[in-house]
Design an enzyme around this catalytic site. Structure first.
Site, PDB file in Angstrom:
ATOM      1  N   ASN A 185      14.261  -4.758  -1.514  1.00 47.97           N
ATOM      2  CA  ASN A 185      14.693  -6.130  -1.744  1.00 47.97           C
ATOM      3  C   ASN A 185      15.112  -6.195  -3.197  1.00 47.97           C
ATOM      4  O   ASN A 185      14.302  -5.948  -4.085  1.00 47.97           O
ATOM      5  CB  ASN A 185      13.513  -7.094  -1.552  1.00 47.97           C
ATOM      6  CG  ASN A 185      13.308  -7.430  -0.096  1.00 47.97           C
ATOM      7  OD1 ASN A 185      14.254  -7.548   0.672  1.00 47.97           O
ATOM      8  ND2 ASN A 185      12.053  -7.577   0.282  1.00 47.97           N
ATOM      9  N   CYS A 236      -0.219 -10.322   4.842  1.00 47.64           N
ATOM     10  CA  CYS A 236      -0.121  -9.448   3.680  1.00 47.64           C
ATOM     11  C   CYS A 236      -0.753 -10.199   2.512  1.00 47.64           C
ATOM     12  O   CYS A 236      -0.278 -11.258   2.133  1.00 47.64           O
ATOM     13  CB  CYS A 236       1.358  -9.168   3.429  1.00 47.64           C
ATOM     14  SG  CYS A 236       1.653  -8.236   1.934  1.00 47.64           S
ATOM     15  N   CYS A 258       5.900  -0.885 -11.674  1.00 46.14           N
ATOM     16  CA  CYS A 258       7.001  -0.341 -10.857  1.00 46.14           C
ATOM     17  C   CYS A 258       8.258  -1.189 -11.092  1.00 46.14           C
ATOM     18  O   CYS A 258       8.205  -2.416 -11.077  1.00 46.14           O
ATOM     19  CB  CYS A 258       6.644  -0.340  -9.369  1.00 46.14           C
ATOM     20  SG  CYS A 258       5.179   0.630  -9.008  1.00 46.14           S
ATOM     21  N   CYS A 314       0.106  -7.547 -11.738  1.00 49.84           N
ATOM     22  CA  CYS A 314      -0.165  -6.119 -11.521  1.00 49.84           C
ATOM     23  C   CYS A 314       0.186  -5.387 -12.810  1.00 49.84           C
ATOM     24  O   CYS A 314       1.073  -5.812 -13.535  1.00 49.84           O
ATOM     25  CB  CYS A 314       0.709  -5.606 -10.370  1.00 49.84           C
ATOM     26  SG  CYS A 314       0.446  -3.860  -9.965  1.00 49.84           S
ATOM     27  N   CYS A 363       9.615  -3.963  -8.583  1.00 52.84           N
ATOM     28  CA  CYS A 363       8.632  -4.906  -8.046  1.00 52.84           C
ATOM     29  C   CYS A 363       8.456  -6.128  -8.942  1.00 52.84           C
ATOM     30  O   CYS A 363       8.214  -6.002 -10.142  1.00 52.84           O
ATOM     31  CB  CYS A 363       7.301  -4.185  -7.871  1.00 52.84           C
ATOM     32  SG  CYS A 363       6.014  -5.250  -7.214  1.00 52.84           S
TER      33      CYS A 363
HETATM   34  N1  SAH Z   1       0.291  -1.693  -5.386  1.00 53.65           N
HETATM   35  C1  SAH Z   1       0.314  -1.298  -4.018  1.00 53.65           C
HETATM   36  C2  SAH Z   1       0.488  -2.429  -3.026  1.00 53.65           C
HETATM   37  C3  SAH Z   1       1.460  -3.516  -3.338  1.00 53.65           C
HETATM   38  S1  SAH Z   1       3.151  -3.240  -3.166  1.00 53.65           S
HETATM   39  C4  SAH Z   1       1.339  -0.233  -3.799  1.00 53.65           C
HETATM   40  O1  SAH Z   1       2.036   0.130  -4.745  1.00 53.65           O
HETATM   41  O2  SAH Z   1       1.420   0.301  -2.715  1.00 53.65           O
HETATM   42  C5  SAH Z   1       3.490  -3.089  -1.448  1.00 53.65           C
HETATM   43  C6  SAH Z   1       4.731  -2.258  -1.173  1.00 53.65           C
HETATM   44  O3  SAH Z   1       5.943  -2.979  -1.442  1.00 53.65           O
HETATM   45  C7  SAH Z   1       4.775  -1.019  -2.038  1.00 53.65           C
HETATM   46  O4  SAH Z   1       5.200   0.073  -1.264  1.00 53.65           O
HETATM   47  C8  SAH Z   1       5.809  -1.389  -3.062  1.00 53.65           C
HETATM   48  O5  SAH Z   1       6.306  -0.255  -3.679  1.00 53.65           O
HETATM   49  C9  SAH Z   1       6.795  -2.174  -2.231  1.00 53.65           C
HETATM   50  N2  SAH Z   1       7.708  -3.039  -2.978  1.00 53.65           N
HETATM   51  C10 SAH Z   1       7.487  -3.746  -4.091  1.00 53.65           C
HETATM   52  N3  SAH Z   1       8.600  -4.387  -4.478  1.00 53.65           N
HETATM   53  C11 SAH Z   1       9.561  -4.098  -3.580  1.00 53.65           C
HETATM   54  C12 SAH Z   1      10.934  -4.458  -3.446  1.00 53.65           C
HETATM   55  N4  SAH Z   1      11.551  -5.245  -4.324  1.00 53.65           N
HETATM   56  N5  SAH Z   1      11.591  -3.962  -2.377  1.00 53.65           N
HETATM   57  C13 SAH Z   1      10.965  -3.156  -1.480  1.00 53.65           C
HETATM   58  N6  SAH Z   1       9.693  -2.787  -1.560  1.00 53.65           N
HETATM   59  C14 SAH Z   1       8.993  -3.229  -2.607  1.00 53.65           C
END
Ligand code: SAH
Length: 348
Positions: free
Chosen positions: A288, A103, A114, A110, A117
């Protein structure tokens, strides 16, 4: 100085030609690089004069390993790498019986914001170049001593916010003259930048497209994903249908389950209506938890019930196997804890 990994073979050939060298040197140099030889001086079949020209113009931008964390629960490794300019990125290598997966990050930080994240907390520092994406795979292969056969663009960053570099990366990673990883072994994940989904569809690649949907209504999506203010779920679904038409590929919808936000039976039913009759698959991810917010992980019972409802509506569903929970393997967590750790030291 230019990172030679940012050039594809055609560009390197052009460089050789315009610098008075034979074009075939380009292939020789690139073969060495993909055989993990990262010093021009060690490239035996390259004449000294060419080596010197290369040294004067290029560096081979493989990142430096800052720290490594191996999960005790399974064979997942998380690497913190320093780029040439000192910026930190992370990537995760997962060992499966059928091959190794990685990965990778596509940006330093970023800017999508979100809420769940960790990658986005400090904002976006800069885009990664295609060579910097590639070198995460190269360095990881060297570290584990094995080849990597699957790549997901799900580390820090939004791939479609760095579209050109990501497209170039996809070309080189897939090329026989590059890492030669098949398109079907590559997954690109986006938070749903609608015009870019359509642009990507027009390339008609055989990669897997994953959409971080995380909600069945715009109202709920807006709670955790600022991008939901710009593009509606309806527009995302439309763009996905366009993608499916163009590529005939199944779309993956990622759905991170947050306790009492988006994990009810009603949510599952709404999601089922939304995805009805689409060539798709849902990947449920119990979030997470990160320190920086109050979002809580859904209990296992809710996760299982959510899956049951989707499946009863004929929607293929998996629950993401959790790898490396004990090593902060979720997006951006390791870089974040490293930066926080350094700040604490600075304060002392
Ligand atoms: N920006 C892209 C790719 C990176 S994130 C996207 O949004 O898809 C990869 C995945 O992990 C995304 O689905 C994101 O929403 C998720 N993700 C990020 N933080 C997380 C967390 N704390 N717990 C679970 N999934 C998470």
């Amino acid at each position: 100085m230019i990172n030679i990994l940012d050039l594809n073979l055609v560009e390197l050939k052009q460089w050789m030609k315009s610098n008075g060298e034979s074009e075939f040197r380009a292939k020789q140099v690139s073969d060495w690089i993909y055989k993990d030889i990262w010093k021009f001086e060690n490239m035996n079949n390259i004449p000294q004069t060419v080596k010197e020209k290369l040294q004067d113009n290029f560096y081979i931008g493989v990142p430096e390993l800052i720290s490594e964390h191996t999960s005790k629960l399974n064979d997942t490794r998380k690497y913190l790498f320093a780029l040439n300019d000192g910026n930190l990125i992370e990537c995760v290598v997962m060992k499966y019986k059928h091959g190794n997966s990685i990965c990778i990050s596509t940006q330093v930080g970023c800017r999508m914001g979100c809420k769940f994240c960790a990658s986005t907390i400090g904002g976006m520092i800069r885009n990664l170049t295609s060579g910097e994406m590639l070198s995460q795979i190269m360095k990881s292969q060297q570290l584990i001593g094995e080849r990597i056969s699957n790549v997901v663009l799900m580390g820090s960053g939004e791939p479609f916010d760095n579209f050109e570099n990501v497209m170039k990366f996809l070309e080189v990673v897939n090329s026989e003259n590059g890492l030669n990883i098949g398109q079907r072994h590559i997954t690109i994940s986006t938070c749903g930048i609608v015009p870019k989904i359509k642009e990507f569809a027009d390339f008609q690649l055989q990669t897997t497209l994953a959409i971080s949907l995380h909600a069945a209504t715009d109202e709920i999506r807006m709670v955790s994903m600022p991008i939901a203010n710009k593009y509606s779920i309806a527009e995302i679904i439309d763009a996905c249908k366009y993608y499916i038409n163009k590529t005939n590929r199944r779309v993956t919808f990622e759905y991170a389950l947050v306790k009492d936000l988006n994990d009810s039976k009603r949510d599952a039913e709404k999601l089922s209506v939304l995805l009805n009759d689409m060539l798709c698959h849902v990947n449920l991810i119990p979030i997470n938890e990160i320190e920086e917010n109050e979002l809580k992980r859904s209990p296992n019972d809710s996760v299982n019930e959510f899956k049951r409802v989707l499946e009863s509506n004929n929607i293929q569903t998996t629950i993401r196997r959790e790898m490396g929970l004990d090593i902060n393997a979720a997006c951006g967590q390791l870089r974040r804890s490293h930066i926080k750790g350094n700040n604490v030291n600075e304060g002392v």
